[in-house]
Scaffold this active site. Sequence first.
Site, PDB file in Angstrom:
ATOM      1  N   PRO A  91       0.820  -1.218   0.000  1.00  0.00           N
ATOM      2  CG  PRO A  91      -0.686  -1.503   1.764  1.00  0.00           C
ATOM      3  CD  PRO A  91       0.596  -2.029   1.209  1.00  0.00           C
ATOM      4  CD  GLU A 118      -2.287  -3.767  10.054  1.00  0.00           C
ATOM      5  OE1 GLU A 118      -2.115  -2.545   9.932  1.00  0.00           O
ATOM      6  OE2 GLU A 118      -3.228  -4.373   9.528  1.00  0.00           O
ATOM      7  NE  ARG A 156      -4.336  -6.739 -22.195  1.00  0.00           N
ATOM      8  CZ  ARG A 156      -4.083  -5.625 -22.857  1.00  0.00           C
ATOM      9  NH1 ARG A 156      -3.141  -4.797 -22.433  1.00  0.00           N
ATOM     10  NH2 ARG A 156      -4.747  -5.326 -23.953  1.00  0.00           N
ATOM     11  CG  ASP A 171      -3.526  -1.746 -24.488  1.00  0.00           C
ATOM     12  OD1 ASP A 171      -4.458  -2.323 -25.064  1.00  0.00           O
ATOM     13  OD2 ASP A 171      -2.603  -2.322 -23.918  1.00  0.00           O
TER      14      ASP A 171
HETATM   15  C1  9D3 Z   1      -2.276   0.298   8.953  1.00  0.00           C
HETATM   16  C2  9D3 Z   1      -2.204   0.839   7.622  1.00  0.00           C
HETATM   17  N1  9D3 Z   1      -2.418  -0.082   6.477  1.00  0.00           N
HETATM   18  C3  9D3 Z   1      -1.457   0.364   5.437  1.00  0.00           C
HETATM   19  C4  9D3 Z   1      -2.081   1.315   4.487  1.00  0.00           C
HETATM   20  C5  9D3 Z   1      -2.165  -1.466   6.808  1.00  0.00           C
HETATM   21  C6  9D3 Z   1      -2.276  -2.419   5.667  1.00  0.00           C
HETATM   22  C7  9D3 Z   1      -3.428  -2.492   4.894  1.00  0.00           C
HETATM   23  C8  9D3 Z   1      -3.519  -3.431   3.859  1.00  0.00           C
HETATM   24  C9  9D3 Z   1      -1.225  -3.263   5.380  1.00  0.00           C
HETATM   25  C10 9D3 Z   1      -1.324  -4.188   4.359  1.00  0.00           C
HETATM   26  C11 9D3 Z   1      -2.480  -4.263   3.605  1.00  0.00           C
HETATM   27  C12 9D3 Z   1      -2.577  -5.292   2.552  1.00  0.00           C
HETATM   28  N2  9D3 Z   1      -2.503  -4.693   1.201  1.00  0.00           N
HETATM   29  C13 9D3 Z   1      -1.459  -4.906   0.402  1.00  0.00           C
HETATM   30  O1  9D3 Z   1      -0.544  -5.632   0.766  1.00  0.00           O
HETATM   31  C14 9D3 Z   1      -1.410  -4.247  -0.898  1.00  0.00           C
HETATM   32  C15 9D3 Z   1      -2.300  -3.301  -1.506  1.00  0.00           C
HETATM   33  C16 9D3 Z   1      -3.530  -2.704  -1.073  1.00  0.00           C
HETATM   34  O2  9D3 Z   1      -4.059  -2.933   0.010  1.00  0.00           O
HETATM   35  N3  9D3 Z   1      -4.133  -1.814  -1.928  1.00  0.00           N
HETATM   36  C17 9D3 Z   1      -3.616  -1.495  -3.152  1.00  0.00           C
HETATM   37  N4  9D3 Z   1      -2.481  -2.016  -3.587  1.00  0.00           N
HETATM   38  C18 9D3 Z   1      -1.840  -2.905  -2.766  1.00  0.00           C
HETATM   39  S1  9D3 Z   1      -0.406  -3.673  -3.131  1.00  0.00           S
HETATM   40  C19 9D3 Z   1      -0.339  -4.507  -1.736  1.00  0.00           C
END
Ligand code: 9D3
Length: 234
Positions: A91, A118, A156, A171
Amino acid sequence: MLHIDIVTLFPEMFAGPFSASIVARAAAADLVQIELHQLRDFAHDRHNRVDDEPFGGGPGMVLKAQPLLKAIEHVRATRTGLDPHVVLLSPQGKKLTHTRVAELSKERSLLLVCGHYEGIDQRFIDLAVDEEVSIGDYVLTGGEIPAMVLVDAITRLLPGALGDEQSAELDSFAPGLDALLQGPVYTRPPEVAGMQVPDVLLSGDHAQIERWRREQAVLRTRERRPELLEDWPE
Ligand code: 9D3
C-alpha cells in the site's frame, strides 16, 4: 521468455487466475514462466515463524526480514545471470500505471513479493526490494491480488500473447497513443428491449463512424475521467 517468481504465504490463491485466460496461454507458449514460492518454507527459526509483533508496540503483526531474505536468496540462486528485479506489492508503493507495466514487461526476470500483514520489516525492503508498487488507493487484505493484477497486465503485453486480431498498441492509457476511454459499442440484434443501435453504426460510412466513435470517446472521457483530457489537444 520472462521469468516471474512470486513469494507469498498463499500460493493457492493464484491457481484460478493463472490457469485460465491469456496468462495460461502465454505460459503454454513459453512466453512467460511463473513460479510460486511458499514463504513459510523459508522460516527456519525454532517455531517456523514468518511474523512477529512490531517493536514499539501497536496492532497487527509484521513480516520478519529473515524468511523473506532467505526466499529471495533461493530464487536468485535459481536465476543466476538474470538478476531478478524485485517488486514488493505494498500500500506504500507508487501507484501502478500502464507506462510502468510496459517497462516491467521488458525485464527478463521479476520477483514479486506479497505482504499479508500490517507491514514488513523495513530492513528487508532496504536490503532486497528494488521498488514498491500499489494498485490503487483502497485497502485489500494482502499483496496477492495486486500481484495477479500485475502479472495479468504484463503478460498481455508480451509479444505473441494476444491474437493477431488484437494489438496492445491500441491500448488506452498508452503514452503517445489514444489515452481516451472507449465509447459505447453494440452488437446484434439491432433492437434490444425497444432500444436501437445508433443509425450511424449501421450506415456503412466508415469515415463518419470513425468521427462518431471519437466524439463519443471524448464526451465519455470528459464526463467520467476529465483528468485524462488535461494534456489533450482537443
Ligand atoms: C495500517 C495501515 N495499512 C497500510 C495502508 C495497513 C495495511 C493495509 C492493507 C497493510 C497491508 C495491507 C494489505 N494490502 C497490500 O498488501 C497491498 C495493496 C492494497 O491494500 N491496496 C492497493 N495495492 C496494494 S499492493 C499490496
